[in-house]
Design an enzyme around this catalytic site. Structure first.
Site, mmCIF file in Angstrom:
data_model
loop_
_atom_site.group_PDB
_atom_site.id
_atom_site.type_symbol
_atom_site.label_atom_id
_atom_site.label_comp_id
_atom_site.label_asym_id
_atom_site.label_seq_id
_atom_site.Cartn_x
_atom_site.Cartn_y
_atom_site.Cartn_z
ATOM 1 N N LYS A 1 -100.253 -69.385 -82.588
ATOM 2 C CA LYS A 1 -99.077 -68.452 -83.229
ATOM 3 C C LYS A 1 -98.602 -67.356 -82.167
ATOM 4 C CE LYS A 1 -101.834 -69.868 -86.713
ATOM 5 N NZ LYS A 1 -102.911 -71.039 -86.640
ATOM 6 N N ASP B 1 -109.260 -45.589 -99.533
ATOM 7 C CA ASP B 1 -107.891 -46.271 -99.396
ATOM 8 C C ASP B 1 -108.297 -47.589 -99.030
ATOM 9 O OD1 ASP B 1 -105.270 -46.640 -99.238
ATOM 10 O OD2 ASP B 1 -105.025 -45.482 -97.398
ATOM 11 N N ALA B 2 -107.682 -48.548 -99.910
ATOM 12 C CA ALA B 2 -107.849 -49.998 -99.294
ATOM 13 C C ALA B 2 -107.266 -50.316 -98.080
ATOM 14 C CB ALA B 2 -107.130 -50.653 -100.497
ATOM 15 N N GLU C 1 -106.689 -63.630 -92.847
ATOM 16 C CA GLU C 1 -106.402 -62.327 -93.583
ATOM 17 C C GLU C 1 -107.671 -61.771 -94.155
ATOM 18 O OE1 GLU C 1 -103.444 -61.505 -92.600
ATOM 19 O OE2 GLU C 1 -102.753 -63.510 -92.158
ATOM 20 N N LYS D 1 -104.961 -64.305 -85.738
ATOM 21 C CA LYS D 1 -104.207 -65.360 -85.556
ATOM 22 C C LYS D 1 -104.850 -66.205 -84.172
ATOM 23 C CE LYS D 1 -100.237 -63.691 -87.950
ATOM 24 N NZ LYS D 1 -98.705 -63.092 -87.910
ATOM 25 N N ASP E 1 -96.317 -65.356 -82.623
ATOM 26 C CA ASP E 1 -96.566 -63.988 -83.211
ATOM 27 C C ASP E 1 -97.580 -62.974 -82.293
ATOM 28 O OD1 ASP E 1 -94.879 -63.795 -85.426
ATOM 29 O OD2 ASP E 1 -96.468 -63.885 -86.727
ATOM 30 N N PHE F 1 -112.669 -34.040 -95.741
ATOM 31 C CA PHE F 1 -112.494 -35.446 -95.621
ATOM 32 C C PHE F 1 -113.896 -36.221 -95.490
ATOM 33 C CE2 PHE F 1 -110.350 -38.757 -92.688
ATOM 34 C CZ PHE F 1 -110.472 -39.865 -93.641
ATOM 35 N N GLU G 1 -106.560 -69.836 -93.263
ATOM 36 C CA GLU G 1 -106.405 -71.275 -93.002
ATOM 37 C C GLU G 1 -107.185 -71.471 -91.623
ATOM 38 O OE1 GLU G 1 -103.599 -69.816 -95.409
ATOM 39 O OE2 GLU G 1 -102.890 -69.993 -93.076
ATOM 40 N N HIS H 1 -110.618 -46.856 -89.865
ATOM 41 C CA HIS H 1 -109.590 -46.903 -90.763
ATOM 42 C C HIS H 1 -109.720 -48.185 -91.396
ATOM 43 C CE1 HIS H 1 -105.421 -47.223 -92.220
ATOM 44 N NE2 HIS H 1 -105.492 -46.062 -92.093
ATOM 45 N N ARG I 1 -101.576 -54.148 -91.078
ATOM 46 C CA ARG I 1 -100.605 -53.227 -91.628
ATOM 47 C C ARG I 1 -100.749 -52.039 -90.433
ATOM 48 N NH1 ARG I 1 -101.856 -51.892 -97.836
ATOM 49 N NH2 ARG I 1 -103.801 -50.948 -96.996
ATOM 50 N N LYS I 2 -100.886 -52.190 -89.199
ATOM 51 C CA LYS I 2 -101.102 -51.127 -88.397
ATOM 52 C C LYS I 2 -100.031 -52.106 -86.913
ATOM 53 C CE LYS I 2 -102.258 -47.424 -90.518
ATOM 54 N NZ LYS I 2 -101.874 -48.099 -91.855
ATOM 55 N N ASP J 1 -107.471 -50.377 -92.710
ATOM 56 C CA ASP J 1 -106.750 -51.449 -92.140
ATOM 57 C C ASP J 1 -107.316 -52.191 -90.830
ATOM 58 O OD1 ASP J 1 -104.769 -51.105 -94.304
ATOM 59 O OD2 ASP J 1 -103.754 -49.877 -93.036
ATOM 60 N N LYS J 2 -107.931 -51.212 -90.039
ATOM 61 C CA LYS J 2 -108.618 -51.706 -88.629
ATOM 62 C C LYS J 2 -109.962 -52.591 -89.141
ATOM 63 C CE LYS J 2 -105.541 -51.450 -86.029
ATOM 64 N NZ LYS J 2 -105.458 -52.495 -85.263
ATOM 65 N N LYS K 1 -107.649 -40.395 -87.773
ATOM 66 C CA LYS K 1 -106.302 -41.031 -87.343
ATOM 67 C C LYS K 1 -105.864 -39.589 -86.346
ATOM 68 C CE LYS K 1 -103.459 -42.114 -90.655
ATOM 69 N NZ LYS K 1 -102.511 -42.421 -91.737
#
Length: 388
Positions: free
Chosen positions: A272, A241-242, A45, A268, A274, A233, A58, A17, A247-248, A19-20, A168
């Site tokens: 961090k 799709d960018a 990122e 990260k 998060d 597909f 960074e 995918h 985002r997941k 995003d992945k 998906k």
């Protein structure tokens, strides 16, 4: 009051995918930096689109190493990741990628707080566990992951040459008395190589893999199957799709069955919170459920930038605990040091173990000998039982 009879849905996405892909590239860069310096500070990122990958963020090395000297290695690393996932299509091919690298030195304003062992940022983090699967994960998400992982393995082994990397899944489960009992509907969209394949053809390919991983008694004639419901597909991945890192995050965590603090994980380093505090929150919640103190447990932690100790600890067992939640909140600091430094040491997080977390979930997977998924261990069970 929680409901006992309901239906609930979660989704997953594959390693291919868009995003992945970005999550994996970001985590591959993180691992690369940790191999150079296990004290490296990284916030990376990634963005992807047609034959293009952009990385930024960074990096800071305790050894004084300059990141600019490593830029050729990053270019090679990005291509390696995309090749391993399996992208060799016209609009996204590992060999033809245009790669732009905007990673730079970490801000000294941020690093000064972390240098004092404080948190790298403010934030809220959640951990969750539930007795729905042996892995103590929500069942809709767990089986959504397993379906895609099984298909990816078949593709990588060359068993299913018609499957592409991008896919998906989505499962809607019916619950009775608070337990999953059947699959109400199943959605699966997978990229395919042969443009002439129909949705029925794709179902013939994927159905055996679905039945291999989900409990067969949950499938019936009442289960609705939606396989490639739009039809063809063929164009998939970032050409269709960018993609973007982070985002997941619901796919990465609990599939919506529990809250998520909002911070993404991939790219990260463990200073961090998060990432590291979400990992330790899962670790604590899983051990509470594994100890049979509760059948369901949610943990929330909060932090302030530059401050080591958490600002708050919250426990919710949804009425399933034999111990008061306030008591569990008081006991948690006795189980684990919840400062960033303490979390990192307890879970041994200063290792290049993150690329493999980037697809099919950060939770519910077995801890491994290289130290990855250490937050899935249940080595606090005896201590919890003794304390309560």
């Amino acid at each position: 009051m929680s409901r006992d009879d309901f239906i609930f849905t979660s989704e997953s996405v594959s390693e291919g995918h868009p995003d992945k892909i970005c999550d994996r590239i970001s985590d591959a860069i993180l691992d690369f930096c940790l191999e150079k310096d296990n004290l490296a500070r990284v916030a990376c990122e990634t963005f992807s689109t047609t034959n293009t990958v952009v990385v930024g963020g960074e990096v800071g090395f305790s050894t004084g190493l300059e990141f600019n000297s490593l830029k050729p290695d990053i270019d090679e690393l990005v291509r390696k990741v995309v090749k391993e996932i399996g992208y060799e299509q016209e609009g996204f091919h590992w060999r033809n990628l245009k790669i732009s690298n905007f990673i730079h030195q970490q801000s000294s304003d941020i690093s000064q707080g972390v240098d004092r062992d404080g948190a790298g940022d403010q934030g809220i983090m959640f951990g969750y566990a539930v007795e729905e699967t042996p892995e103590l994960m929500p069942a809709p998400l767990h089986y959504s992951h397993l379906i895609l992982k099984e298909l990816a393995e078949a593709r990588h082994k060359g068993i299913e040459k018609n499957l592409g990397p991008d896919s998906k899944s989505q499962l809607t489960l019916r619950y009775k008395n608070g337990k999953p009992v059947s699959i109400d509907s199943l959605v699966l969209s997978t990229q395919h190589i042969d443009p002439n394949l129909s949705s029925a053809d794709v179902r013939d390919i994927v159905e055996p893999y679905v039945k291999k991983v989900v409990p067969l008694e949950w499938l019936s004639e009442n289960t609705s199957w939606h396989i490639n419901p739009t039809g063809k597909f063929v164009i998939g991945g970032p050409d269709g799709d960018a993609g973007l890192t982070g985002r997941k995050i619901i796919v990465d965590t609990y599939g919506g069955a529990a809250p998520h603090g909002g911070g993404a994980f991939s790219g990260k380093d463990p200073t961090k919170v998060d990432r590291s505090a979400a990992y330790v929150a899962r670790y604590i919640a899983k051990n509470i459920v594994a100890s049979k103190v509760a059948s369901r447990c949610l943990i929330q932690l909060s932090y302030a930038i530059g401050v080591a100790e958490p600002l708050s600890i919250y426990v919710d067992t949804f009425g399933s605990s034999r111990v008061e939640e306030r008591k569990l909140e008081r006991l948690i600091p006795e189980l684990v040091d919840l400062t960033p430094k303490g979390i990192i040491e307890s879970l041994n997080l200063r290792k290049p173990i993150y690329e493999k977390t980037s697809a099919y979930g950060h939770f519910g997977r077995p801890s491994e000998d290289d130290g990855s998924f250490s937050w899935e261990k249940t080595d606090l069970v005896d201590k919890i039982r003794a304390l309560v």
